[in-house]
Design a protein around this motif. Sequence first.
Motif, PDB file in Angstrom:
ATOM      1  N   LYS A  88       0.840  -1.188   0.000  1.00  0.00           N
ATOM      2  CA  LYS A  88       0.000   0.000   0.000  1.00  0.00           C
ATOM      3  C   LYS A  88       0.886   1.252   0.000  1.00  0.00           C
ATOM      4  N   PRO A  89       0.337   2.379  -0.457  1.00  0.00           N
ATOM      5  CA  PRO A  89       1.192   3.571  -0.622  1.00  0.00           C
ATOM      6  C   PRO A  89       1.873   4.038   0.662  1.00  0.00           C
ATOM      7  N   ILE A  90       1.115   4.244   1.734  1.00  0.00           N
ATOM      8  CA  ILE A  90       1.686   4.853   2.933  1.00  0.00           C
ATOM      9  C   ILE A  90       2.758   3.971   3.580  1.00  0.00           C
ATOM     10  N   PRO A  91       2.516   2.671   3.828  1.00  0.00           N
ATOM     11  CA  PRO A  91       3.596   1.847   4.401  1.00  0.00           C
ATOM     12  C   PRO A  91       4.847   1.820   3.538  1.00  0.00           C
ATOM     13  N   GLY A  92       4.670   1.765   2.221  1.00  0.00           N
ATOM     14  CA  GLY A  92       5.836   1.758   1.343  1.00  0.00           C
ATOM     15  C   GLY A  92       6.629   3.047   1.425  1.00  0.00           C
ATOM     16  N   ILE A  93       5.921   4.176   1.465  1.00  0.00           N
ATOM     17  CA  ILE A  93       6.596   5.480   1.563  1.00  0.00           C
ATOM     18  C   ILE A  93       7.328   5.610   2.893  1.00  0.00           C
ATOM     19  N   LEU A 120      13.845  -0.382  -5.668  1.00  0.00           N
ATOM     20  CA  LEU A 120      13.349  -1.627  -5.105  1.00  0.00           C
ATOM     21  C   LEU A 120      11.855  -1.551  -4.804  1.00  0.00           C
ATOM     22  N   LEU A 121      11.455  -0.517  -4.098  1.00  0.00           N
ATOM     23  CA  LEU A 121      10.037  -0.401  -3.735  1.00  0.00           C
ATOM     24  C   LEU A 121       9.181  -0.180  -4.977  1.00  0.00           C
ATOM     25  N   CYS A 122       9.701   0.561  -5.942  1.00  0.00           N
ATOM     26  CA  CYS A 122       8.957   0.771  -7.183  1.00  0.00           C
ATOM     27  C   CYS A 122       8.719  -0.565  -7.893  1.00  0.00           C
ATOM     28  N   TYR A 123       9.737  -1.408  -7.938  1.00  0.00           N
ATOM     29  CA  TYR A 123       9.598  -2.704  -8.591  1.00  0.00           C
ATOM     30  C   TYR A 123       8.579  -3.583  -7.860  1.00  0.00           C
ATOM     31  N   PHE A 124       8.621  -3.591  -6.526  1.00  0.00           N
ATOM     32  CA  PHE A 124       7.662  -4.388  -5.757  1.00  0.00           C
ATOM     33  C   PHE A 124       6.232  -3.928  -6.012  1.00  0.00           C
ATOM     34  N   HIS A 125       6.026  -2.620  -6.113  1.00  0.00           N
ATOM     35  CA  HIS A 125       4.676  -2.108  -6.353  1.00  0.00           C
ATOM     36  C   HIS A 125       4.204  -2.434  -7.769  1.00  0.00           C
ATOM     37  N   LEU A 126       5.104  -2.349  -8.737  1.00  0.00           N
ATOM     38  CA  LEU A 126       4.732  -2.707 -10.101  1.00  0.00           C
ATOM     39  C   LEU A 126       4.402  -4.199 -10.210  1.00  0.00           C
ATOM     40  N   CYS A 127       5.138  -5.013  -9.471  1.00  0.00           N
ATOM     41  CA  CYS A 127       4.837  -6.443  -9.469  1.00  0.00           C
ATOM     42  C   CYS A 127       3.471  -6.723  -8.847  1.00  0.00           C
ATOM     43  N   ALA A 128       3.042  -5.844  -7.932  1.00  0.00           N
ATOM     44  CA  ALA A 128       1.704  -5.972  -7.343  1.00  0.00           C
ATOM     45  C   ALA A 128       0.650  -5.307  -8.220  1.00  0.00           C
ATOM     46  N   GLU A 129       1.033  -4.929  -9.467  1.00  0.00           N
ATOM     47  CA  GLU A 129       0.141  -4.350 -10.470  1.00  0.00           C
ATOM     48  C   GLU A 129      -0.421  -2.996 -10.044  1.00  0.00           C
ATOM     49  N   ASP A 130       0.380  -2.265  -9.266  1.00  0.00           N
ATOM     50  CA  ASP A 130       0.030  -0.887  -8.904  1.00  0.00           C
ATOM     51  C   ASP A 130       0.949   0.024  -9.714  1.00  0.00           C
ATOM     52  N   TYR A 131       0.382   0.708 -10.697  1.00  0.00           N
ATOM     53  CA  TYR A 131       1.180   1.500 -11.633  1.00  0.00           C
ATOM     54  C   TYR A 131       1.283   2.974 -11.247  1.00  0.00           C
ATOM     55  N   THR A 178       8.747   8.458  -1.693  1.00  0.00           N
ATOM     56  CA  THR A 178       9.456   7.380  -0.998  1.00  0.00           C
ATOM     57  C   THR A 178      10.798   7.853  -0.468  1.00  0.00           C
ATOM     58  N   SER A 179      11.623   8.412  -1.331  1.00  0.00           N
ATOM     59  CA  SER A 179      12.908   8.929  -0.856  1.00  0.00           C
ATOM     60  C   SER A 179      12.737  10.280  -0.170  1.00  0.00           C
ATOM     61  N   GLY A 180      11.732  11.053  -0.578  1.00  0.00           N
ATOM     62  CA  GLY A 180      11.496  12.339   0.075  1.00  0.00           C
ATOM     63  C   GLY A 180      11.078  12.198   1.520  1.00  0.00           C
ATOM     64  N   PHE A 181      10.549  11.027   1.891  1.00  0.00           N
ATOM     65  CA  PHE A 181      10.125  10.824   3.280  1.00  0.00           C
ATOM     66  C   PHE A 181      11.311  10.811   4.237  1.00  0.00           C
ATOM     67  N   THR A 182      12.526  10.715   3.697  1.00  0.00           N
ATOM     68  CA  THR A 182      13.717  10.839   4.543  1.00  0.00           C
ATOM     69  C   THR A 182      13.716  12.161   5.286  1.00  0.00           C
ATOM     70  N   ALA A 183      13.133  13.198   4.673  1.00  0.00           N
ATOM     71  CA  ALA A 183      13.060  14.512   5.324  1.00  0.00           C
ATOM     72  C   ALA A 183      12.194  14.465   6.580  1.00  0.00           C
ATOM     73  N   VAL A 184      11.195  13.602   6.598  1.00  0.00           N
ATOM     74  CA  VAL A 184      10.364  13.460   7.802  1.00  0.00           C
ATOM     75  C   VAL A 184      11.197  12.888   8.946  1.00  0.00           C
ATOM     76  N   TYR A 185      12.029  11.901   8.627  1.00  0.00           N
ATOM     77  CA  TYR A 185      12.925  11.361   9.658  1.00  0.00           C
ATOM     78  C   TYR A 185      13.939  12.403  10.101  1.00  0.00           C
ATOM     79  N   LEU A 186      14.364  13.254   9.179  1.00  0.00           N
ATOM     80  CA  LEU A 186      15.243  14.366   9.546  1.00  0.00           C
ATOM     81  C   LEU A 186      14.557  15.278  10.552  1.00  0.00           C
TER      82      LEU A 186
END
Length: 670
Positions: A526-531, A582-593, A602-610
Amino acid sequence: MKRRIHLGAVLVCSLVSYFCSCSAFYLPGLAPVSFCEDGNGADDCQSVIQLFVNRLDSVESVLPYEYDVFDFCKDAKEMRPSENLGQVLFGERIESSPYKFNFKQDVKCSKVCTKTYKKGNQEDIAKLDFLKMGMQLNYQHHWIIDNMPVTWCYDVEDGQKYCNPGFPIGCLVTSDGRAKDACVINAEFNKKNTFYVFNHVEIKITYHSGASEGWRGARLVAATLEPKSFKQVDENTPNCETSSPMEIPGEFENDVSVVYTYSVTFEQDNSIKWASRWDYILVSMPHTNIQWFSIMNSLVIVLFLSGMVAMIMLRTLHKDIARYNQVDQADLIKIPSTKEKFSLPYEDAQEESGWKQVHGDVFRPPRKGMLLSVFLGQGTQIFIMTFITLFLACLGFLSPANRGALMTCAVVLWVLLGTPAGYVSARLYKTFGGEKWKTNVLLTALLCPGIVFADFFLMNLILWVEGSSAAIPFGTLVAILALWFGISVPLTFVGAYFGFKKPAIEQPVRTNQIPRQIPEQSFFTKPIPGIVMGGILPFGCIFIQLFFILNSIWSHQMYYMFGFLFLVFIILLITCSEATILLCYFHLCAEDYHWWWRSFLTSGFTAVYLFIYAVHYFFSKLQIIGAASTILYFGYTMIMVLIFFLFTGTIGFFACFWFVNKIYSVVKVD
C-alpha cells in the motif's frame, strides 16, 4: 547598532565572492600577513596586531548578540571589515576592539577600561541585567587575530585537550550553591547567587619566524587565551595575580565597578607552519573514528541495496527478457513483434503477471502533475547547487578561514541555477500532457523559494524584535529579493522556454485509453507503508553525519569535515536511488502503476525522519530556553526539512524514472 548594507554593495559582493572564492581557499603560501617589531614595520610587514571581536552566542539560546550590546570595552576608532553575503546571513558582526598589541612586546596586566554601574541609574541597571543574562545563559566571546580564532584550550576526558574557539563572558553560582558552566574551574567561585565576570584574559600568541625561511618578519600560527576574574582595588594599578574574583551579586544593592585588563605574551615555534595553523583546533575535535564508522555503516547499507537491485536487474528481469526473445520456430507460424506479445492472446501472454500486466498504464500521467513537475524542477536546482558547493568545499575553496564563503557560494549558485530548474519542470510538465505553461513557470520560480523566504522573513522579524545581531538588515533583504526576481526568475523563464520547445519525453510503451483496475494490495504494498519504509535506509546512512552538522549549527562548533560530508552525500544519492527502485519494482509487481508520486515521496520521506531527529536533538542535546529561541529553532529546521525533501525526492524520482523506462523498453518496437 545594526549596519545597513547598501543594495548594490551586496549584489556586487555576492557575485564577486562566488567568482573570487576560487582564489580564497586556505592553502600554503596564499596571502600570509607578516609582522615585525615596532620600528621595523613597513607595507609588507606590520608591527601592530589588531584583535577583532565577533558576535556572542550561546548553546542555551538561538539569539546571538553584537559585542557592543553587552557594554564591554569599545574601540575609540571602531572599524568593521567588509562582510560578504554569507556572513550577513549568518549574523556575523565583526568589529575592531580596544585590544591592540605591538609584535613581540609582552604586556602584563594592562588596563583596557572600567565600566561602572550606578544603583539608581536605570540605564546602568538595564546594562548590568543584560550582562547577568549573558553570564546566566553562558554566552561566549569570539575573538579573531589575523583571521584566526583566539581559542581557549583546556583539558577534558582521557587527558585530551579541547580548544574552544570561544570563551565565556562569565558564570553563575546559583542560589542553592551549584556552580554552573565555567564556574567549576575555580574553587573560589563559591558564593551563592553570585555572578563572576571574566574581566581579565591572558593571551599567548605563537609565531613562526621567517629568519631562516627566506621571508621577512614572522607569521602568526596560534593565538590562545585563558579567561580569569579579578576584582581590582585600584584601577590605576591593577593586580592580576592575587586578587579575589570579580563578583556581581544577584541583587543589585550597591554600585558595581568592573575593570577589564589583559596580559599578552609572544612565543616562537617554527615547527608549526602557517598553512597548518588551524590544525591544533581541528585535532582537538577527535571525530575521525566516528566518521569512519558512519561511512562503513552506510557502505554496508549501500552494498545490501546494490545486491538487491542487481538481483532484480540481472536475474529476474534478465529471465523475463530472455523468455520474450526466445521464439520457438516450430510452434509459431508468425513471429510476433515484442510489442505484439503484450497485446496478442497467445499462450505466453496469457501467463504473464506482475509488472508486465500494467505496461499499458505505467506511463499514464499522474494526478497533480503540475505540482510534481514544480517540485522536481526545484529539486534539480537544489541538487546541482549542493553538489557543486560540496565539491568546492572538498577542494578547500570554502574552508572555515574563508568566512561566509560557504553560504555565499550556495546562495549565488542557487540564483544562477534557475535555468535547469525551469527546463526540467517544463519538460516533465509537457510530458505529463500539461498545457498551462505560464502557471508552471511561475510556480517553479516562486512557490518553494517563496515558502522559504516567508519563513525566513518571519524568523527575521523575531530576531529584530529581540535585538539580535542575526537579524538581517532591510537592505540585505531587498538585495536577496533583487537576486531572486532579477536573476533567478528570468533564468527560470529561459530554461522553461527551452524545455517547452523540446518535444515531450518519448515513452517506451503506449498508454491504454481505459485505466486498468488495480487489484487489492497487501499491507506492505500500500502507498503509505511503502513510503514510510522507503526513507529509513537513506536516513540510516546520514544520521551520524547529521549529528555533527546540527552541532555545528546550534552548538556553534566548527565544521570542517567536508570530505566525509561529500562521501556521505554520494552514499545518500545511491541509497535513495536504490531504495526507491526496489520499492517501485515491488509495487509494479503488485500491479500498482501509480509510481510517479510514490517514487518522489518514498525517498522524500527521509526529510520526515530528519525532522523527527531534529526534534529529538532539540530535547536531548540542547539546553535552549525561551519561546523566541524555540520558535527560531523549529522555524529554521522547517526550511532545512523542505530543502532536504525536494532534494531527496528528486533523486528518488529520476532513479525510478530511469528504471521504469529501462525495464519497459523491452516492449518497444525498433
